[in-house]
Design a protein around this motif. Structure first.
Motif, PDB file in Angstrom:
ATOM      1  N   ALA A   1     -21.772 -17.711 -26.802  1.00 42.05           N
ATOM      2  CA  ALA A   1     -22.038 -16.658 -27.779  1.00 42.05           C
ATOM      3  C   ALA A   1     -23.076 -17.154 -28.782  1.00 42.05           C
ATOM      4  O   ALA A   1     -23.110 -18.335 -29.125  1.00 42.05           O
ATOM      5  N   PRO A   2     -23.944 -16.268 -29.272  1.00 47.17           N
ATOM      6  CA  PRO A   2     -24.956 -16.681 -30.259  1.00 47.17           C
ATOM      7  C   PRO A   2     -24.349 -17.370 -31.474  1.00 47.17           C
ATOM      8  O   PRO A   2     -24.927 -18.330 -32.004  1.00 47.17           O
ATOM      9  N   GLY A   3     -23.189 -16.891 -31.940  1.00 43.08           N
ATOM     10  CA  GLY A   3     -22.558 -17.500 -33.101  1.00 43.08           C
ATOM     11  C   GLY A   3     -22.157 -18.941 -32.855  1.00 43.08           C
ATOM     12  O   GLY A   3     -22.286 -19.795 -33.751  1.00 43.08           O
ATOM     13  N   TYR A   4     -21.668 -19.233 -31.645  1.00 47.34           N
ATOM     14  CA  TYR A   4     -21.297 -20.617 -31.329  1.00 47.34           C
ATOM     15  C   TYR A   4     -22.529 -21.511 -31.351  1.00 47.34           C
ATOM     16  O   TYR A   4     -22.512 -22.622 -31.907  1.00 47.34           O
ATOM     17  N   LEU A   5     -23.633 -21.042 -30.752  1.00 50.98           N
ATOM     18  CA  LEU A   5     -24.845 -21.856 -30.695  1.00 50.98           C
ATOM     19  C   LEU A   5     -25.457 -22.041 -32.077  1.00 50.98           C
ATOM     20  O   LEU A   5     -26.036 -23.092 -32.376  1.00 50.98           O
ATOM     21  N   ALA A   6     -25.348 -21.010 -32.932  1.00 52.55           N
ATOM     22  CA  ALA A   6     -25.870 -21.150 -34.291  1.00 52.55           C
ATOM     23  C   ALA A   6     -25.128 -22.235 -35.054  1.00 52.55           C
ATOM     24  O   ALA A   6     -25.700 -22.943 -35.885  1.00 52.55           O
ATOM     25  N   GLU A   7     -23.849 -22.399 -34.766  1.00 51.63           N
ATOM     26  CA  GLU A   7     -23.032 -23.391 -35.471  1.00 51.63           C
ATOM     27  C   GLU A   7     -23.153 -24.782 -34.862  1.00 51.63           C
ATOM     28  O   GLU A   7     -23.148 -25.786 -35.587  1.00 51.63           O
ATOM     29  N   HIS A   8     -23.256 -24.852 -33.529  1.00 52.06           N
ATOM     30  CA  HIS A   8     -23.173 -26.156 -32.866  1.00 52.06           C
ATOM     31  C   HIS A   8     -24.481 -26.599 -32.217  1.00 52.06           C
ATOM     32  O   HIS A   8     -24.566 -27.734 -31.730  1.00 52.06           O
ATOM     33  N   GLY A   9     -25.471 -25.725 -32.196  1.00 56.87           N
ATOM     34  CA  GLY A   9     -26.724 -26.082 -31.549  1.00 56.87           C
ATOM     35  C   GLY A   9     -26.691 -25.785 -30.062  1.00 56.87           C
ATOM     36  O   GLY A   9     -25.629 -25.613 -29.466  1.00 56.87           O
ATOM     37  N   GLU A  10     -27.887 -25.733 -29.465  1.00 54.66           N
ATOM     38  CA  GLU A  10     -27.992 -25.402 -28.047  1.00 54.66           C
ATOM     39  C   GLU A  10     -28.269 -26.651 -27.231  1.00 54.66           C
ATOM     40  O   GLU A  10     -29.200 -27.412 -27.538  1.00 54.66           O
ATOM     41  N   PRO A  11     -27.473 -26.912 -26.182  1.00 52.86           N
ATOM     42  CA  PRO A  11     -27.711 -28.092 -25.346  1.00 52.86           C
ATOM     43  C   PRO A  11     -29.082 -28.005 -24.675  1.00 52.86           C
ATOM     44  O   PRO A  11     -29.441 -26.972 -24.108  1.00 52.86           O
ATOM     45  N   ALA A  12     -29.832 -29.087 -24.731  1.00 54.45           N
ATOM     46  CA  ALA A  12     -31.138 -29.141 -24.090  1.00 54.45           C
ATOM     47  C   ALA A  12     -31.087 -29.875 -22.761  1.00 54.45           C
ATOM     48  O   ALA A  12     -32.011 -29.771 -21.952  1.00 54.45           O
ATOM     49  N   ALA A  13     -30.002 -30.626 -22.532  1.00 56.25           N
ATOM     50  CA  ALA A  13     -29.845 -31.380 -21.293  1.00 56.25           C
ATOM     51  C   ALA A  13     -28.368 -31.431 -20.939  1.00 56.25           C
ATOM     52  O   ALA A  13     -27.495 -31.168 -21.773  1.00 56.25           O
ATOM     53  N   VAL A  14     -28.106 -31.766 -19.678  1.00 57.96           N
ATOM     54  CA  VAL A  14     -26.713 -31.823 -19.216  1.00 57.96           C
ATOM     55  C   VAL A  14     -25.903 -32.788 -20.070  1.00 57.96           C
ATOM     56  O   VAL A  14     -24.730 -32.520 -20.394  1.00 57.96           O
ATOM     57  N   GLU A  15     -26.503 -33.894 -20.483  1.00 58.69           N
ATOM     58  CA  GLU A  15     -25.770 -34.888 -21.268  1.00 58.69           C
ATOM     59  C   GLU A  15     -25.305 -34.322 -22.609  1.00 58.69           C
ATOM     60  O   GLU A  15     -24.305 -34.788 -23.178  1.00 58.69           O
ATOM     61  N   ASP A  16     -26.010 -33.321 -23.120  1.00 56.54           N
ATOM     62  CA  ASP A  16     -25.628 -32.721 -24.404  1.00 56.54           C
ATOM     63  C   ASP A  16     -24.309 -31.973 -24.339  1.00 56.54           C
ATOM     64  O   ASP A  16     -23.671 -31.741 -25.374  1.00 56.54           O
ATOM     65  N   LEU A  17     -23.882 -31.584 -23.138  1.00 52.31           N
ATOM     66  CA  LEU A  17     -22.640 -30.831 -23.010  1.00 52.31           C
ATOM     67  C   LEU A  17     -21.430 -31.643 -23.463  1.00 52.31           C
ATOM     68  O   LEU A  17     -20.406 -31.075 -23.841  1.00 52.31           O
ATOM     69  N   ASP A  18     -21.563 -32.975 -23.431  1.00 53.87           N
ATOM     70  CA  ASP A  18     -20.443 -33.821 -23.836  1.00 53.87           C
ATOM     71  C   ASP A  18     -20.078 -33.606 -25.305  1.00 53.87           C
ATOM     72  O   ASP A  18     -18.953 -33.905 -25.718  1.00 53.87           O
ATOM     73  N   ARG A  19     -21.012 -33.090 -26.093  1.00 53.36           N
ATOM     74  CA  ARG A  19     -20.758 -32.880 -27.518  1.00 53.36           C
ATOM     75  C   ARG A  19     -20.318 -31.446 -27.824  1.00 53.36           C
ATOM     76  O   ARG A  19     -20.217 -31.080 -28.992  1.00 53.36           O
ATOM     77  N   HIS A  20     -20.065 -30.674 -26.787  1.00 55.27           N
ATOM     78  CA  HIS A  20     -19.705 -29.261 -26.979  1.00 55.27           C
ATOM     79  C   HIS A  20     -18.305 -28.969 -26.452  1.00 55.27           C
ATOM     80  O   HIS A  20     -17.735 -29.736 -25.667  1.00 55.27           O
ATOM     81  N   SER A  21     -17.764 -27.847 -26.898  1.00 60.18           N
ATOM     82  CA  SER A  21     -16.482 -27.347 -26.392  1.00 60.18           C
ATOM     83  C   SER A  21     -16.755 -26.545 -25.122  1.00 60.18           C
ATOM     84  O   SER A  21     -17.466 -25.535 -25.160  1.00 60.18           O
ATOM     85  N   LEU A  22     -16.202 -27.011 -24.020  1.00 61.13           N
ATOM     86  CA  LEU A  22     -16.401 -26.337 -22.739  1.00 61.13           C
ATOM     87  C   LEU A  22     -15.142 -25.585 -22.352  1.00 61.13           C
ATOM     88  O   LEU A  22     -14.015 -26.053 -22.564  1.00 61.13           O
ATOM     89  N   ILE A  23     -15.335 -24.413 -21.779  1.00 63.09           N
ATOM     90  CA  ILE A  23     -14.240 -23.538 -21.355  1.00 63.09           C
ATOM     91  C   ILE A  23     -14.179 -23.573 -19.833  1.00 63.09           C
ATOM     92  O   ILE A  23     -15.196 -23.371 -19.156  1.00 63.09           O
TER      93      ILE A  23
END
Length: 304
Positions: A171-193
């Motif tokens: 959701a746009p709101g989630y990305l505005a708060e947490h930033g958008e992953p630019a690479a697969v490795e960035d997903l480790d810093r995000h909440s995945l469903i």
């Protein structure tokens, strides 16, 4: 066994199996509890076996009852199919059509199509079965199914309706708060469903989209609808069908890495090709799902 056993006895037997007690089965069937009890006694006497043992929690099925269950369920499916077929006879589409689809397709995609179908054919009654398990059309668990895999059985009529792409979204709101992953490795810093207990389909999909596993999901559910609700609520990054994501304004993440294209089919048993109710529903779903997929394959002959 010299006498034919009344189907009603098997129907009562199956209800007790499913509900776990005479009282619950009686409520499910709209009958009196003593009547259900007499049906079980009569069936046990006719078969010469014990079907249930009593416990504090209700009636426990014996090994014999568990062995009979799939046969009783097959009888129930055929009886329901017979009733649907009989009710559909006539000059205009009428009667009951049972449609099976996955949770997401059934709850998020089909309702507008079914509403349009009912406006065109108000004498139709639709039974919508939401299940990620492929309903057995040969056993008449459903009349029509929306499937994401090509059907293998020769007795089925199948129409391809296009390819539905699944990708990773947020959701746009989630990305505005947490930033958008630019690479697969960035997903480790995000909440995945994602899923809790993987299915065979999910295990196969994981081979084509490595890097995502149960342990990496911060939010887990085996309900695709729950995952979609979490995604919409801005709880994290998860999978979604591309047409739904566009509709909901979700933003795609790493499309070059996470893309799963699912060939989609509308299927029904060939014996139903002359059933007016099923043919009307089949044609409506083919047209509607082609629109949803965003492109239509070449026109093909319709059943009948």
């Amino acid at each position: 066994m010299e006498t034919t056993i009344d189907w009603q006895l098997y129907r009562s037997f199956l209800a007790v199996l499913r509900e776990g007690s005479l009282s619950a089965a009686a409520r499910a069937l709209g009958q009196a509890q003593p009547t259900l009890g007499r049906h079980i006694d009569a069936l046990e006497a006719a078969l010469g076996i014990s079907l249930f043992t009593r416990s504090q929690g209700g009636l426990l099925p014996t090994d014999a009852a568990r062995a009979l269950r799939p046969h009783a369920e097959a009888m129930a499916s055929h009886a329901a199919a017979l009733e649907r077929m009989a009710s559909s006879q006539g000059d205009s589409p009428r009667g009951v059509v049972r449609i099976s689809a996955s949770e997401v397709v059934g709850a998020e995609v089909l309702p507008p199509m079914l509403a349009e179908l009912r406006r065109s054919h108000p004498a139709l009654a639709i039974e919508l079965v939401l299940s990620n398990r492929a309903q057995d059309l040969l056993q008449r668990e459903a009349d029509i199914a929306v499937r994401m895999t090509p059907p293998q059985q020769a007795q089925l009529i199948a129409r391809p309706v296009g390819v539905i792409e699944v990708g990773l979204f947020a959701a746009p709101g989630y990305l505005a708060e947490h930033g958008e992953p630019a690479a697969v490795e960035d997903l480790d810093r995000h909440s995945l469903i994602g899923f809790d207990q993987p299915t065979a389909f999910q295990r196969e999909a994981a081979k084509r989209m490595p890097g995502l596993s149960r342990e990496g999901f911060s939010l887990r559910s085996d309900s695709d609808l729950a995952q979609l609700a979490l995604l919409r609520a801005g709880a994290g990054i998860g999978f979604c069908q591309l047409p739904l994501a566009r509709r909901d304004g979700l933003r795609r993440i790493l499309p070059e890495r996470y893309a799963l294209r699912m060939e989609t089919w509308i299927t029904m048993h060939e014996d139903l090709r002359h059933n007016r109710a099923c043919k009307a529903a089949f044609d409506a779903l083919v047209e509607g799902m082609r629109r949803y997929a965003g492109h239509a394959p070449p026109d093909q002959p319709k059943p009948g």
